[in-house]
Design a protein around this motif. Sequence first.
Motif, PDB file in Angstrom:
ATOM      1  N   THR A  64      -1.313  16.991  -2.440  1.00 32.55           N
ATOM      2  CA  THR A  64      -1.345  17.701  -1.154  1.00 32.55           C
ATOM      3  C   THR A  64      -0.948  16.764  -0.015  1.00 32.55           C
ATOM      4  OG1 THR A  64      -3.097  19.135  -1.982  1.00 32.55           O
ATOM      5  CG2 THR A  64      -2.802  19.044   0.394  1.00 32.55           C
ATOM      6  N   LEU A  65      -1.445  15.518  -0.074  1.00 33.08           N
ATOM      7  CA  LEU A  65      -1.139  14.565   0.996  1.00 33.08           C
ATOM      8  C   LEU A  65       0.325  14.131   0.964  1.00 33.08           C
ATOM      9  CD1 LEU A  65      -4.266  12.234   1.062  1.00 33.08           C
ATOM     10  CD2 LEU A  65      -3.809  14.298   2.378  1.00 33.08           C
ATOM     11  N   LYS A  66       0.938  14.161  -0.216  1.00 32.91           N
ATOM     12  CA  LYS A  66       2.343  13.756  -0.314  1.00 32.91           C
ATOM     13  C   LYS A  66       3.298  14.879   0.065  1.00 32.91           C
ATOM     14  CE  LYS A  66       1.805  10.114  -3.779  1.00 32.91           C
ATOM     15  NZ  LYS A  66       2.197   9.645  -5.131  1.00 32.91           N
ATOM     16  N   ALA A  67       2.775  16.119   0.155  1.00 30.89           N
ATOM     17  CA  ALA A  67       3.629  17.254   0.499  1.00 30.89           C
ATOM     18  C   ALA A  67       4.011  17.202   1.978  1.00 30.89           C
ATOM     19  CB  ALA A  67       2.916  18.565   0.191  1.00 30.89           C
ATOM     20  N   GLU A  68       5.140  17.779   2.304  1.00 34.31           N
ATOM     21  CA  GLU A  68       5.606  17.776   3.693  1.00 34.31           C
ATOM     22  C   GLU A  68       4.740  18.659   4.578  1.00 34.31           C
ATOM     23  OE1 GLU A  68       9.666  18.890   3.743  1.00 34.31           O
ATOM     24  OE2 GLU A  68      10.392  17.095   2.703  1.00 34.31           O
ATOM     25  N   ARG A  77     -10.076  16.449   4.228  1.00 32.46           N
ATOM     26  CA  ARG A  77     -10.664  16.887   2.958  1.00 32.46           C
ATOM     27  C   ARG A  77     -10.486  15.815   1.868  1.00 32.46           C
ATOM     28  NH1 ARG A  77     -12.363  20.811  -0.362  1.00 32.46           N
ATOM     29  NH2 ARG A  77     -11.648  20.660  -2.516  1.00 32.46           N
ATOM     30  N   ALA A  78      -9.280  15.262   1.758  1.00 31.09           N
ATOM     31  CA  ALA A  78      -9.007  14.250   0.735  1.00 31.09           C
ATOM     32  C   ALA A  78      -9.893  13.027   0.954  1.00 31.09           C
ATOM     33  CB  ALA A  78      -7.532  13.857   0.755  1.00 31.09           C
ATOM     34  N   ASP A  79     -10.075  12.623   2.231  1.00 33.90           N
ATOM     35  CA  ASP A  79     -10.913  11.468   2.527  1.00 33.90           C
ATOM     36  C   ASP A  79     -12.364  11.735   2.146  1.00 33.90           C
ATOM     37  OD1 ASP A  79     -11.295   8.839   3.703  1.00 33.90           O
ATOM     38  OD2 ASP A  79     -12.347   9.881   5.299  1.00 33.90           O
ATOM     39  N   ARG A 124      -7.671   4.592 -13.557  1.00 33.21           N
ATOM     40  CA  ARG A 124      -6.847   5.621 -12.911  1.00 33.21           C
ATOM     41  C   ARG A 124      -7.580   6.257 -11.731  1.00 33.21           C
ATOM     42  NH1 ARG A 124      -2.315   7.217 -10.840  1.00 33.21           N
ATOM     43  NH2 ARG A 124      -1.926   9.467 -10.956  1.00 33.21           N
ATOM     44  N   ILE A 125      -8.885   6.511 -11.908  1.00 31.01           N
ATOM     45  CA  ILE A 125      -9.685   7.087 -10.804  1.00 31.01           C
ATOM     46  C   ILE A 125      -9.677   6.150  -9.607  1.00 31.01           C
ATOM     47  CG2 ILE A 125     -12.005   7.786 -10.116  1.00 31.01           C
ATOM     48  CD1 ILE A 125     -12.463   8.661 -13.029  1.00 31.01           C
ATOM     49  N   GLU A 126      -9.872   4.857  -9.855  1.00 29.00           N
ATOM     50  CA  GLU A 126      -9.893   3.882  -8.759  1.00 29.00           C
ATOM     51  C   GLU A 126      -8.524   3.804  -8.092  1.00 29.00           C
ATOM     52  OE1 GLU A 126     -11.196   0.055 -10.002  1.00 29.00           O
ATOM     53  OE2 GLU A 126     -12.075  -0.371  -8.058  1.00 29.00           O
ATOM     54  N   GLU A 127      -7.472   3.852  -8.901  1.00 25.50           N
ATOM     55  CA  GLU A 127      -6.114   3.789  -8.349  1.00 25.50           C
ATOM     56  C   GLU A 127      -5.830   4.995  -7.456  1.00 25.50           C
ATOM     57  OE1 GLU A 127      -3.167   3.665 -11.361  1.00 25.50           O
ATOM     58  OE2 GLU A 127      -1.492   3.864  -9.981  1.00 25.50           O
ATOM     59  N   LEU A 128      -6.271   6.180  -7.911  1.00 30.67           N
ATOM     60  CA  LEU A 128      -6.046   7.389  -7.109  1.00 30.67           C
ATOM     61  C   LEU A 128      -6.798   7.307  -5.781  1.00 30.67           C
ATOM     62  CD1 LEU A 128      -6.246  10.072  -9.937  1.00 30.67           C
ATOM     63  CD2 LEU A 128      -4.239   9.536  -8.563  1.00 30.67           C
ATOM     64  N   CYS A 129      -8.031   6.772  -5.818  1.00 28.27           N
ATOM     65  CA  CYS A 129      -8.791   6.617  -4.567  1.00 28.27           C
ATOM     66  C   CYS A 129      -8.040   5.717  -3.593  1.00 28.27           C
ATOM     67  CB  CYS A 129     -10.175   6.042  -4.867  1.00 28.27           C
ATOM     68  SG  CYS A 129     -11.294   7.199  -5.704  1.00 28.27           S
ATOM     69  N   ARG A 130      -7.484   4.624  -4.096  1.00 32.03           N
ATOM     70  CA  ARG A 130      -6.732   3.721  -3.212  1.00 32.03           C
ATOM     71  C   ARG A 130      -5.487   4.404  -2.652  1.00 32.03           C
ATOM     72  NH1 ARG A 130      -7.853  -0.197  -7.278  1.00 32.03           N
ATOM     73  NH2 ARG A 130      -5.740   0.069  -8.096  1.00 32.03           N
ATOM     74  N   ARG A 133      -6.459   6.788   0.123  1.00 34.08           N
ATOM     75  CA  ARG A 133      -6.768   6.060   1.358  1.00 34.08           C
ATOM     76  C   ARG A 133      -5.474   5.554   2.016  1.00 34.08           C
ATOM     77  NH1 ARG A 133     -12.268   4.442   1.614  1.00 34.08           N
ATOM     78  NH2 ARG A 133     -13.384   6.348   1.125  1.00 34.08           N
ATOM     79  N   GLY A 134      -4.530   5.117   1.176  1.00 36.64           N
ATOM     80  CA  GLY A 134      -3.253   4.665   1.713  1.00 36.64           C
ATOM     81  C   GLY A 134      -2.478   5.785   2.378  1.00 36.64           C
ATOM     82  N   GLN A 135      -2.499   6.983   1.731  1.00 30.71           N
ATOM     83  CA  GLN A 135      -1.819   8.139   2.331  1.00 30.71           C
ATOM     84  C   GLN A 135      -2.477   8.530   3.658  1.00 30.71           C
ATOM     85  OE1 GLN A 135       0.874   9.953   1.480  1.00 30.71           O
ATOM     86  NE2 GLN A 135       1.362   8.543  -0.191  1.00 30.71           N
ATOM     87  N   LYS A 136      -3.822   8.410   3.688  1.00 30.69           N
ATOM     88  CA  LYS A 136      -4.534   8.740   4.931  1.00 30.69           C
ATOM     89  C   LYS A 136      -4.078   7.798   6.063  1.00 30.69           C
ATOM     90  CE  LYS A 136      -9.069   8.122   7.005  1.00 30.69           C
ATOM     91  NZ  LYS A 136     -10.434   7.622   6.775  1.00 30.69           N
ATOM     92  N   THR A 137      -4.065   6.498   5.737  1.00 28.04           N
ATOM     93  CA  THR A 137      -3.639   5.523   6.749  1.00 28.04           C
ATOM     94  C   THR A 137      -2.204   5.785   7.197  1.00 28.04           C
ATOM     95  OG1 THR A 137      -5.096   3.879   5.752  1.00 28.04           O
ATOM     96  CG2 THR A 137      -3.352   3.066   7.198  1.00 28.04           C
TER      97      THR A 137
END
Length: 632
Positions: A64-68, A77-79, A124-130, A133-137
């Motif tokens: 969702t965060l990567k979508a335009e 919500r993602a955060d 994988r869970i930890e990687e997705l969390c990072r 957070r990167g997409q949020k920033t």
Amino acid sequence: MAHEEREENTEQDQELEQKPTDTLEIGQHDDLEDETETEESHEVDYSQLTKEELIAALEKELATLKAETRTSAHVKRADTVVREVRPVLDQLKRGEWEEARGKYIADNESEEGFEYKHEAQTQRIEELCREIRGQKTSYYQSLEKDKEKNFAVKTALLQRLRELLEAEESRETDASDMKTSWEEFKKIQEEWKAAGNIASPHNGTLWATYNALIDRYFSNRNIYFELKELDRKRNAELKAELCEKLESLVATLAERPMSKEVLNEANQIFEEYKHVGPAPREIQEELWQRFKKSMDVLYDARRNQSDEQKKSMAEIYQAKSKIYEDIVPFTSFTSGSINDWNAKTKEILAFQDQWVAVKGPMPREEGKELSKKFWAALKAFFHNKGEFFKQLEAKREQNLKAKTALCEEVEEIIATGEDNPQNTQRVIEFQKKWKAIGQVPEKFKDSIYARFKQACDAYFNQKRAKNKEVERDFEENLAKKKELCERIEAAAEQDATIAQLNHFKQEWAALGFVPKKDMQAIQKRYIAAINAYVGAIGKLSSKEREQVVLESEVEMVREGETNRGLYRKESDIRRKISQLESDIAVWENNIQFFGNSKGSNKLKADFERRIEKASEQLNELKHQLSIIQEAI
């Protein structure tokens, strides 16, 4: 003309006064939307999800965060999801690390050198969390950049609008100039409307400047009221269309439930309404109230839905509280029986299934606390069970050592190649000890049993192989002894001599053992043949014949028994002789008391038969005793 200008200013002031009211209403709806987003983001209890479900949930948010089409609501919500997943992830990592460390210590008896890399799913869970957070920033950084860009765009538009006003004020304009100016003015308005938000400290200043320049533009033109009324009429038409569109959306609630999608669509319509300019004064408030009424219906429906959700959450909380209370006694359960632990495990897993089956969210804080206590109770039970099986495993390790020692004992016996009775008895005793020893660790159960069985089978197969060879020798000896008996029996019909008799005896003695089942039969045949042969020797007296027969029988006894066995037989025969002599004396004494009558004669005859039979047995036993005494 001065009167018209005053009317223009009055109308402009009223329009500017109207805008804060609209802005206040907009802010109220935005706050409610954020509240709705926050409520929905806590509808999932992530502590109950599997690793695969956690990965799927995080991947969905990341997509969702990567979508335009991503929005601030999506980012929030993602955060929130990441904040709630993080404690679950930490607990998973800690549990995996402790389990791996415990196993490493159990295997190596030390923690030294222990290293652990988490499972691929946990990583994988930890990687997705990072990534989230990167997409949020990235989103907020791009948002800030867009706001800075929009600020520059709007500042340039204001400059263009000033230049347009200054150009009109500094020169005479004809119809063509008025048209060009108007087109440029409308173009600036469209570009201003298309420009996005800017940083809030500058927003009010820019809008105030923009509105002031707009008012100044209209005030400088003779057709100000005409153009403005035309524009407001167009705005009224657009706002009426948006009202109808929102009312149609409200009407769909009769056929479908209130949802996030409906609310998002309504907010999109509201965004369009905000950007439409003012309508004529007489219908401005009417249009707004019409639009607001539909919005209120939607948000009231959402609030009612939230109330129902809260009621449902309370019911779910009560149901799960009951399940938690039911498993609390399991935390203090203890037993020394595997079956008891397995039975209790089935019960507590059934409660866990009940817990998982109760779907839906609980009140956030209370639900998190209840979930924490529930899973802690489960963990306590399985910790106690683990301690029990650790002790059990230690006992099984001891059993494994004991059974390994038995395997080694049997293998040592096999290595000697000796299958004597003593070794056979030892192997049998080992088999008894094996049965008495308890279970070994499951992974060695089959291998250690196979090793012991293979060793025992090897010993007895080795013994059987040798016994078969012996049996073949016994069968050959039996055939030879039968053939010898046949020759003795045939020789008895010819001239019998002592020398030939001795030769037959020597030949018999030279032959080995026969199968046990045939031993008595062949011995009886041999004795009978010898007796017949002795009887055919004419030179022997009766006493000499008895002596020769006795010697033959003594040889048979010596052949079948050890000295210990002979002494035991002698003792048994003496006991039987003594018993028979006592019985005969009693019976003979009893006969003296019988008178002469039909009944007494019959009884007397019965006792005489007993005495006769016992006498025969007595003579046979005395004969056997004499043979054994000779053999001894």
